[in-house]
Scaffold this motif. Sequence first.
Motif, PDB file in Angstrom:
ATOM      1  N   UNK A  54      -0.149  15.806 -19.428  1.00 43.94           N
ATOM      2  CA  UNK A  54      -0.840  14.587 -19.034  1.00 43.94           C
ATOM      3  C   UNK A  54      -2.181  14.971 -18.398  1.00 43.94           C
ATOM      4  N   UNK A  55      -3.232  14.204 -18.650  1.00 42.67           N
ATOM      5  CA  UNK A  55      -4.520  14.501 -18.008  1.00 42.67           C
ATOM      6  C   UNK A  55      -4.426  14.491 -16.480  1.00 42.67           C
ATOM      7  N   UNK A  56      -3.460  13.736 -15.936  1.00 42.58           N
ATOM      8  CA  UNK A  56      -3.297  13.679 -14.479  1.00 42.58           C
ATOM      9  C   UNK A  56      -2.886  15.022 -13.887  1.00 42.58           C
ATOM     10  N   UNK A  57      -2.321  15.902 -14.723  1.00 44.69           N
ATOM     11  CA  UNK A  57      -1.868  17.206 -14.227  1.00 44.69           C
ATOM     12  C   UNK A  57      -3.032  18.046 -13.716  1.00 44.69           C
ATOM     13  N   UNK A  58      -4.224  17.820 -14.238  1.00 43.65           N
ATOM     14  CA  UNK A  58      -5.389  18.602 -13.820  1.00 43.65           C
ATOM     15  C   UNK A  58      -6.368  17.751 -13.011  1.00 43.65           C
ATOM     16  N   UNK A  59      -5.905  16.589 -12.521  1.00 43.96           N
ATOM     17  CA  UNK A  59      -6.800  15.691 -11.782  1.00 43.96           C
ATOM     18  C   UNK A  59      -7.274  16.291 -10.460  1.00 43.96           C
ATOM     19  N   UNK A  60      -6.518  17.234  -9.914  1.00 45.23           N
ATOM     20  CA  UNK A  60      -6.898  17.825  -8.622  1.00 45.23           C
ATOM     21  C   UNK A  60      -7.826  19.031  -8.773  1.00 45.23           C
ATOM     22  N   UNK A  61      -8.116  19.426 -10.030  1.00 45.38           N
ATOM     23  CA  UNK A  61      -8.939  20.615 -10.270  1.00 45.38           C
ATOM     24  C   UNK A  61     -10.404  20.325  -9.949  1.00 45.38           C
ATOM     25  N   UNK A  62     -11.008  21.232  -9.171  1.00 49.13           N
ATOM     26  CA  UNK A  62     -12.438  21.139  -8.863  1.00 49.13           C
ATOM     27  C   UNK A  62     -13.155  22.292  -9.542  1.00 49.13           C
ATOM     28  N   UNK A 113       0.827  -1.209   0.000  1.00 44.55           N
ATOM     29  CA  UNK A 113       0.000   0.000   0.000  1.00 44.55           C
ATOM     30  C   UNK A 113       0.865   1.265   0.000  1.00 44.55           C
ATOM     31  N   UNK A 114       1.992   1.220   0.708  1.00 39.56           N
ATOM     32  CA  UNK A 114       2.907   2.366   0.712  1.00 39.56           C
ATOM     33  C   UNK A 114       3.440   2.606  -0.697  1.00 39.56           C
ATOM     34  N   UNK A 115       3.724   1.535  -1.424  1.00 42.33           N
ATOM     35  CA  UNK A 115       4.236   1.671  -2.796  1.00 42.33           C
ATOM     36  C   UNK A 115       3.142   2.187  -3.726  1.00 42.33           C
ATOM     37  N   UNK A 116       1.913   1.695  -3.561  1.00 43.78           N
ATOM     38  CA  UNK A 116       0.796   2.189  -4.382  1.00 43.78           C
ATOM     39  C   UNK A 116       0.598   3.686  -4.150  1.00 43.78           C
ATOM     40  N   UNK A 117       0.676   4.097  -2.900  1.00 48.08           N
ATOM     41  CA  UNK A 117       0.522   5.521  -2.559  1.00 48.08           C
ATOM     42  C   UNK A 117       1.645   6.336  -3.213  1.00 48.08           C
ATOM     43  N   UNK A 118       2.863   5.810  -3.158  1.00 49.78           N
ATOM     44  CA  UNK A 118       4.008   6.480  -3.791  1.00 49.78           C
ATOM     45  C   UNK A 118       3.745   6.687  -5.280  1.00 49.78           C
ATOM     46  N   UNK A 119       3.278   5.642  -5.951  1.00 49.42           N
ATOM     47  CA  UNK A 119       3.023   5.748  -7.392  1.00 49.42           C
ATOM     48  C   UNK A 119       1.960   6.798  -7.688  1.00 49.42           C
ATOM     49  N   UNK A 120       0.913   6.842  -6.860  1.00 50.82           N
ATOM     50  CA  UNK A 120      -0.135   7.855  -7.047  1.00 50.82           C
ATOM     51  C   UNK A 120       0.426   9.257  -6.881  1.00 50.82           C
ATOM     52  N   UNK A 121       1.262   9.444  -5.861  1.00 55.56           N
ATOM     53  CA  UNK A 121       1.843  10.762  -5.601  1.00 55.56           C
ATOM     54  C   UNK A 121       2.805  11.183  -6.712  1.00 55.56           C
ATOM     55  N   UNK A 122       3.574  10.231  -7.234  1.00 55.64           N
ATOM     56  CA  UNK A 122       4.537  10.559  -8.284  1.00 55.64           C
ATOM     57  C   UNK A 122       3.844  10.929  -9.589  1.00 55.64           C
ATOM     58  N   UNK A 123       2.656  10.380  -9.828  1.00 57.75           N
ATOM     59  CA  UNK A 123       1.909  10.730 -11.043  1.00 57.75           C
ATOM     60  C   UNK A 123       1.597  12.225 -11.034  1.00 57.75           C
ATOM     61  N   UNK A 124       1.371  12.777  -9.855  1.00 57.33           N
ATOM     62  CA  UNK A 124       1.014  14.193  -9.749  1.00 57.33           C
ATOM     63  C   UNK A 124       2.188  15.126 -10.064  1.00 57.33           C
ATOM     64  N   UNK A 125       3.411  14.604  -9.977  1.00 53.12           N
ATOM     65  CA  UNK A 125       4.593  15.427 -10.264  1.00 53.12           C
ATOM     66  C   UNK A 125       4.826  15.385 -11.769  1.00 53.12           C
TER      67      UNK A 125
END
Length: 184
Positions: free
Chosen positions: A36-44, A18-30
């Motif tokens: 990448x569509x992930x760059x705007x994934x946090x936009x509300x 789970x720690x590794x999965x979390x790491x991968x999710x966080x690294x996608x945001x960088x």
Amino acid sequence: MNEEIELIIDSTEEAMQNAIKHLEKELIKIRAGKASPNMVSSVLVEYYGSKTPLNQVGNINTPDARTISIQPFEKSLIPEIEKGIMNANLGFNPMNNGESVIINVPPLTEERRRELAKQAKAVAEDAKVGVRNDRKNANNELKKLDLSEDMLKGAEADVQELTDKHIAQIDAILKVKEKEIMTV
């Protein structure tokens, strides 16, 4: 007794995964220079009075390596999408052509690449700390069991082996991300 040891080791491995999965999710945001569509994934976006994730009010595409295109499901949402992107403080300047919102992703400077690499290292270090905490918790659980000294040493060695494997995995993931960030 062995079942209890196996249960502790299995749950520890799951926690480390789970720690590794979390790491991968966080690294996608960088971001690493490419759009990448992930760059705007946090936009509300304000949608009928409630904050809604951008991907639920429009299609997000990357027509090329430097452009993100957002095609809203309703044209009336274009100003709200632009406002949402500005409020998310991502450093992007959205434009619209009346049909969709377009974001030109500027190329990264060398200094910014180094900052992003540092940020990636910090996220990886957090993941390592998580894995080490899982190891500590497992060792404490093992000590609570009434084990012979040899069984305890063997179980702790298994936990350490798991820890080493997951730390190496984190290092490998970080190396790939750093290479991606530093590639111009």
